[in-house]
Structure formats: C-alpha cells, structure tokens
Scaffold this motif. Structure first.
Motif, PDB file in Angstrom:
ATOM      1  N   THR A   9       0.822  -1.214   0.000  1.00 30.86           N
ATOM      2  CA  THR A   9       0.000   0.000   0.000  1.00 30.86           C
ATOM      3  C   THR A   9       0.856   1.264   0.000  1.00 30.86           C
ATOM      4  OG1 THR A   9      -0.149  -0.100   2.424  1.00 30.86           O
ATOM      5  CG2 THR A   9      -1.954  -1.093   1.157  1.00 30.86           C
ATOM      6  N   ILE A  10       2.068   1.166   0.520  1.00 34.84           N
ATOM      7  CA  ILE A  10       2.978   2.310   0.534  1.00 34.84           C
ATOM      8  C   ILE A  10       3.840   2.311  -0.727  1.00 34.84           C
ATOM      9  CG2 ILE A  10       4.899   3.385   1.745  1.00 34.84           C
ATOM     10  CD1 ILE A  10       3.772   2.236   4.325  1.00 34.84           C
ATOM     11  N   CYS A  11       4.235   1.147  -1.165  1.00 34.17           N
ATOM     12  CA  CYS A  11       5.136   1.013  -2.306  1.00 34.17           C
ATOM     13  C   CYS A  11       4.487   1.469  -3.611  1.00 34.17           C
ATOM     14  CB  CYS A  11       5.591  -0.444  -2.411  1.00 34.17           C
ATOM     15  SG  CYS A  11       6.809  -0.712  -3.690  1.00 34.17           S
ATOM     16  N   PRO A  56       1.948   3.735  -4.356  1.00 35.72           N
ATOM     17  CA  PRO A  56       1.900   5.187  -4.586  1.00 35.72           C
ATOM     18  C   PRO A  56       3.296   5.804  -4.756  1.00 35.72           C
ATOM     19  CG  PRO A  56       0.507   4.594  -2.734  1.00 35.72           C
ATOM     20  CD  PRO A  56       1.258   3.373  -3.122  1.00 35.72           C
ATOM     21  N   PHE A  57       4.269   5.285  -4.019  1.00 35.96           N
ATOM     22  CA  PHE A  57       5.634   5.783  -4.141  1.00 35.96           C
ATOM     23  C   PHE A  57       6.174   5.530  -5.548  1.00 35.96           C
ATOM     24  CE2 PHE A  57      10.218   4.983  -3.834  1.00 35.96           C
ATOM     25  CZ  PHE A  57      10.633   6.246  -3.414  1.00 35.96           C
ATOM     26  N   CYS A  58       5.968   4.341  -6.093  1.00 38.70           N
ATOM     27  CA  CYS A  58       6.442   4.002  -7.443  1.00 38.70           C
ATOM     28  C   CYS A  58       5.733   4.833  -8.510  1.00 38.70           C
ATOM     29  CB  CYS A  58       6.244   2.509  -7.706  1.00 38.70           C
ATOM     30  SG  CYS A  58       7.357   1.464  -6.745  1.00 38.70           S
ATOM     31  N   VAL A  59       4.436   5.002  -8.360  1.00 30.47           N
ATOM     32  CA  VAL A  59       3.677   5.792  -9.329  1.00 30.47           C
ATOM     33  C   VAL A  59       4.169   7.244  -9.314  1.00 30.47           C
ATOM     34  CG1 VAL A  59       1.379   6.726  -9.850  1.00 30.47           C
ATOM     35  CG2 VAL A  59       1.646   4.310  -9.286  1.00 30.47           C
ATOM     36  N   THR A  60       4.386   7.792  -8.138  1.00 31.49           N
ATOM     37  CA  THR A  60       4.890   9.161  -8.021  1.00 31.49           C
ATOM     38  C   THR A  60       6.269   9.286  -8.655  1.00 31.49           C
ATOM     39  OG1 THR A  60       3.665   9.420  -5.954  1.00 31.49           O
ATOM     40  CG2 THR A  60       5.389  11.032  -6.405  1.00 31.49           C
ATOM     41  N   LEU A  61       7.128   8.325  -8.406  1.00 26.11           N
ATOM     42  CA  LEU A  61       8.471   8.338  -8.981  1.00 26.11           C
ATOM     43  C   LEU A  61       8.423   8.269 -10.504  1.00 26.11           C
ATOM     44  CD1 LEU A  61      11.484   8.330  -8.365  1.00 26.11           C
ATOM     45  CD2 LEU A  61      11.386   5.843  -8.294  1.00 26.11           C
ATOM     46  N   ILE A  62       7.556   7.448 -11.045  1.00 28.50           N
ATOM     47  CA  ILE A  62       7.410   7.334 -12.505  1.00 28.50           C
ATOM     48  C   ILE A  62       6.894   8.654 -13.088  1.00 28.50           C
ATOM     49  CG2 ILE A  62       6.043   6.229 -14.334  1.00 28.50           C
ATOM     50  CD1 ILE A  62       6.316   3.615 -12.701  1.00 28.50           C
ATOM     51  N   LEU A  63       5.923   9.269 -12.444  1.00 28.55           N
ATOM     52  CA  LEU A  63       5.389  10.544 -12.934  1.00 28.55           C
ATOM     53  C   LEU A  63       6.440  11.645 -12.902  1.00 28.55           C
ATOM     54  CD1 LEU A  63       1.795  10.535 -11.402  1.00 28.55           C
ATOM     55  CD2 LEU A  63       2.451  10.205 -13.785  1.00 28.55           C
TER      56      LEU A  63
END
Length: 120
Positions: free
Chosen positions: A4-6, A8-15
C-alpha cells in the motif's frame, strides 16, 4: 515495504521521471536567433521552427557543411534566403543535371580533346 505504501511511491516516482523527460527541450530546438548573416551559397536547406515544444519561432538554415544556424523568421534577410533556396530546389527538379553534351552546347565551347583534334 508494504504494497500500500510502495505502489503510490512508485507511481509518483514514474510521474516525476516522465515530467522531467518531457519538459526538456529537444536538442534540435533553437534557443536564440543569430544576427550574423551567412552567405547564401553556404545554405543548403532550411526548416521552420514554431514555438510550442521549442521556446521560440525561428528559421533554421542548414549549411553545406551540415551545421544549423537559427535566424529570426521576421527578418527580411531570412525570408530572402528561404525564397532563394526554394528557387534553387525548383530549378534542380525542373532541370536535372545536364549531360556534358548539353553543357557544351549551352556554353558554346568545345572540350580540350575536340580542340586538339581540330589542330591536326
């Protein structure tokens, strides 16, 4: 890390990475225009750069040596160069390189071999 934390963090990093890549100007964009004119014989071709992806409007002249020079599209000199290049292109397509015989007739001169033959 928990999923659940990983996620959103990955999506934010990709964006963030996508934004950084897409916000950079293309390497073929003119960032400023040049005031130093070049001789028309050195101009091989041109392209028109519109503001949008690139920051400014410009006329990009390609030289016979493969270099690109940027000029103000409002300048009369740049407009004249574009017109000259266009005329040169239409002449080349309408009259492909003439054969040596056609050039000889056009010039009204005889080649070196023909002059030697006339003397003997």
């Amino acid at each position: 890390m928990k999923p659940t934390i990983c996620l959103p963090f990955c999506v934010t990093l990709i964006l963030i990475c996508l934004n950084a890549v897409t916000s950079q100007h293309s390497s073929s964009c003119c960032l400023k225009t040049n005031n130093n004119k070049i001789h028309m014989r050195r101009v091989k071709d041109y392209r028109i750069q519109k503001a949008g992806i690139c920051p400014i409007d410009a006329i990009v002249l390609m030289t016979v040596k493969g270099k690109e020079k940027c000029f103000d599209p409002k300048s009369d000199w740049a407009k004249n160069v574009m017109k000259t290049v266009d005329e040169r292109k239409t002449r080349t397509t309408q009259n492909p390189k003439a054969s040596p015989d056609q050039r000889q007739k056009k010039n009204g001169r005889k080649g070196r071999k023909q002059r030697k033959n006339k003397k003997t």
